[in-house]
Design an enzyme around this catalytic site. Structure first.
Site, PDB file in Angstrom:
ATOM      1  N   CYS A 141       0.821  -1.255   0.058  1.00  0.00           N
ATOM      2  CA  CYS A 141       0.059  -0.144  -0.252  1.00  0.00           C
ATOM      3  C   CYS A 141       0.800   1.243  -0.035  1.00  0.00           C
ATOM      4  O   CYS A 141       1.685   1.450   0.911  1.00  0.00           O
ATOM      5  CB  CYS A 141      -1.065   0.012   1.182  1.00  0.00           C
ATOM      6  SG  CYS A 141      -1.841   1.316   1.261  1.00  0.00           S
ATOM      7  N   CYS A 159       0.198   3.168   3.574  1.00  0.00           N
ATOM      8  CA  CYS A 159       0.417   2.676   5.028  1.00  0.00           C
ATOM      9  C   CYS A 159       1.272   1.472   4.891  1.00  0.00           C
ATOM     10  O   CYS A 159       1.498   0.975   5.893  1.00  0.00           O
ATOM     11  CB  CYS A 159      -1.112   2.326   5.726  1.00  0.00           C
ATOM     12  SG  CYS A 159      -1.668   0.811   5.061  1.00  0.00           S
ATOM     13  N   CYS A 213      -7.562  -0.942   0.817  1.00  0.00           N
ATOM     14  CA  CYS A 213      -6.647  -1.218   1.833  1.00  0.00           C
ATOM     15  C   CYS A 213      -7.485  -1.377   3.294  1.00  0.00           C
ATOM     16  O   CYS A 213      -8.054  -0.577   3.888  1.00  0.00           O
ATOM     17  CB  CYS A 213      -5.477  -0.288   2.188  1.00  0.00           C
ATOM     18  SG  CYS A 213      -4.403  -0.535   3.314  1.00  0.00           S
ATOM     19  N   CYS A 215      -5.744   1.193   6.004  1.00  0.00           N
ATOM     20  CA  CYS A 215      -5.671   2.734   5.904  1.00  0.00           C
ATOM     21  C   CYS A 215      -6.847   3.267   5.142  1.00  0.00           C
ATOM     22  O   CYS A 215      -7.307   4.384   5.031  1.00  0.00           O
ATOM     23  CB  CYS A 215      -4.528   3.299   5.392  1.00  0.00           C
ATOM     24  SG  CYS A 215      -4.317   3.156   3.503  1.00  0.00           S
ATOM     25  N   CYS A 255      -8.216  -5.354 -10.166  1.00  0.00           N
ATOM     26  CA  CYS A 255      -7.742  -4.577 -11.236  1.00  0.00           C
ATOM     27  C   CYS A 255      -7.499  -3.244 -10.381  1.00  0.00           C
ATOM     28  O   CYS A 255      -8.368  -2.590  -9.841  1.00  0.00           O
ATOM     29  CB  CYS A 255      -8.983  -4.098 -12.011  1.00  0.00           C
ATOM     30  SG  CYS A 255      -8.670  -2.880 -13.300  1.00  0.00           S
TER      31      CYS A 255
END
Ligand SMILES: [Zn+2]
Length: 149
Positions: A63, A66, A112, A115, A135
């Site tokens: 990510c 985060c 995510c 976060c 995707c």
């Protein structure tokens, strides 16, 4: 402080991490305008613009906001869509999926788990073994080669 369980690839186990729930203004300071648009305003990058389209070596996609592990290069495939596509996340713990009815379509948004960053969407037309196509927006991810983990 609230913690959540996510899978950490390097440690090879589920670990507890602090959940991140920062106001948009905070992300605005930390991210590039393009990263902010995608991850916070649920934008979509131009297809074919992904910085990872030439990345084929082994590694991890994390990510960009985060730092938790999201996708391994082992699950990346060429979907032909112009967006980085994966058939599964490193763990179902690390992503959150929720219905998205925007733009007059019925889709499943992928965020995510730590976060809340908007990552992209998941579709049911992916390859074996999962049949799923995650995707993603390349701008929501950062790639760490295996030897740098
Ligand atoms: Zn995140």
């Amino acid at each position: 402080m609230e913690t959540i369980q996510v899978f950490d690839v390097k440690q090879g186990k589920v670990v507890a991490v602090e959940k991140i729930d920062w106001p948009d203004a905070e992300w605005h300071k930390l991210l590039t305008p393009q990263q902010y648009e995608i991850t916070t305003n649920r934008g979509t990058e131009m297809p074919g613009s992904c910085i990872f389209s030439k990345v084929h070596g082994p590694g991890l996609f994390k990510c960009v906001r985060c730092d938790i592990d999201l996708f391994g290069s082992i699950s990346k495939f060429e979907s032909g869509t112009g967006w980085p596509s994966f058939w599964e996340p490193v763990s179902p713990l690390n992503v959150k999926e929720q219905p998205d009815f925007s733009l007059g379509m019925r889709r499943t948004e992928v965020l995510c788990a730590r976060c809340g960053s908007h990552l992209g969407h998941v579709f049911d037309d992916g390859p074996d073994p999962s049949g799923k196509r995650y995707c993603m927006n390349g701008l929501a991810l950062k790639f760490i080669p295996l030897d740098k983990l």
